[in-house]
Design an enzyme around this catalytic site. Structure first.
Site, PDB file in Angstrom:
ATOM      1  N   ASP A  17      96.569  16.180  42.354  1.00  0.00           N
ATOM      2  CA  ASP A  17      97.060  17.904  42.809  1.00  0.00           C
ATOM      3  C   ASP A  17      98.718  18.501  43.171  1.00  0.00           C
ATOM      4  OD1 ASP A  17      97.937  17.130  46.207  1.00  0.00           O
ATOM      5  OD2 ASP A  17      99.831  17.081  45.569  1.00  0.00           O
ATOM      6  N   CYS A  52      94.675  18.246  54.704  1.00  0.00           N
ATOM      7  CA  CYS A  52      95.789  18.187  53.829  1.00  0.00           C
ATOM      8  C   CYS A  52      96.770  18.607  54.241  1.00  0.00           C
ATOM      9  CB  CYS A  52      94.808  18.897  52.824  1.00  0.00           C
ATOM     10  SG  CYS A  52      96.551  18.904  51.248  1.00  0.00           S
ATOM     11  N   TYR A 101      99.172  15.487  55.473  1.00  0.00           N
ATOM     12  CA  TYR A 101     100.184  15.243  54.524  1.00  0.00           C
ATOM     13  C   TYR A 101     101.840  15.234  56.234  1.00  0.00           C
ATOM     14  CZ  TYR A 101      98.851  15.015  50.107  1.00  0.00           C
ATOM     15  OH  TYR A 101      97.492  14.504  49.000  1.00  0.00           O
ATOM     16  N   TYR A 129     107.563  15.709  52.134  1.00  0.00           N
ATOM     17  CA  TYR A 129     106.805  15.910  53.762  1.00  0.00           C
ATOM     18  C   TYR A 129     106.325  15.089  55.117  1.00  0.00           C
ATOM     19  CZ  TYR A 129     103.718  17.383  50.284  1.00  0.00           C
ATOM     20  OH  TYR A 129     102.695  17.946  48.567  1.00  0.00           O
ATOM     21  N   GLU A 179      89.469  13.894  51.251  1.00  0.00           N
ATOM     22  CA  GLU A 179      90.611  13.411  50.857  1.00  0.00           C
ATOM     23  C   GLU A 179      90.995  12.201  50.308  1.00  0.00           C
ATOM     24  OE1 GLU A 179      93.774  14.981  51.131  1.00  0.00           O
ATOM     25  OE2 GLU A 179      93.896  16.586  51.823  1.00  0.00           O
TER      26      GLU A 179
END
Length: 229
Positions: A55, A145, A149, A175, A218
């Site tokens: 990541d 993304c 998230y 997040y 993803e």
């Protein structure tokens, strides 16, 4: 004269339309086994450490994509939005380095590890979309993304109240937190701003394809860390 799909107060955002069109691909990503195990705390530490490294490498490419958004902007307002997104990504990357250290991954390891196949596939797809398309194409490729998230963080947040010693509390809290949720909401609004007056059915179909492809990439990104030995 070209007809566009005009937004009204009753219509969903472009992101909501893209997510709905992605169908089960979106659930495969946001409810992946990696996410489920992360949420209940059963994710093996080596899998999480592998994810943290990949990541970090992803975020470096993500920052480049946001820098391209600044370059491709036609006016100051678009430049400011892209600059803000770049700043958010760089801030997240710096936080990521500290987070990785707390989970036993050194900055040297982050820098020295090579990108895995799924990381390369995903990041280069986003960068290729950024190079060949316009700002709307780019932001659509980034949306799974950036916004996904935030959705995942919100979904996993209740686990923190249930388990005070949750092993992945810091990641989930980051997040699910207000700062990231605000950035994701800005991304939703940015998609609508870039699509205003341009959203023909043909264009929407093309955006759905970009969004779906990025979403499936993803999913592959999660999977590669689950498969480590």
């Amino acid at each position: 004269m070209t007809n566009t799909l005009q937004d009204t107060a009753e219509q969903p955002s472009l992101f909501e339309r893209l997510r709905a069109a992605a169908g089960t691909d979106w659930a495969d990503y946001t409810e992946h086994d990696f996410v489920t195990k992360l949420g209940d705390g059963s994710l093996p530490l080596p899998a999480f450490q592998d994810y943290l490294v990949q990541d970090y490498l992803f975020l470096l490419q993500f920052a480049r994509a946001n820098a391209l958004a600044v370059y491709k902007s036609r006016g100051l307002a678009d430049m400011q939005r892209a600059s803000d997104a770049l700043g958010t990504t760089l801030h997240e990357t710096r936080l990521h380095i500290g987070m990785a250290e707390r989970w036993g991954v050194s900055p040297a390891e982050l820098e020295q590890t090579e990108e895995k196949q799924a990381t390369v596939a995903y990041t280069r797809y986003v960068l290729d979309t950024a190079m060949t398309g316009d700002l709307l194409d780019l932001h659509t490729a980034l949306a799974p993304c950036t916004i996904g998230y935030a959705e995942i963080g919100s979904a996993l947040a209740p686990a923190l109240a249930q388990e005070p010693e949750h092993p992945y509390r810091e990641w989930i809290a980051a997040y699910a937190g207000d700062e990231y949720q605000t950035a994701a909401a800005a991304s939703v609004a940015s998609l609508d701003a870039h699509a205003e007056g341009l959203l023909t059915q043909r264009r929407l179909d093309a955006l759905i394809e970009i969004f779906r492809t990025a979403t499936t990439l993803e999913t592959a990104f999660w999977q590669q860390s689950l498969e480590i030995r």
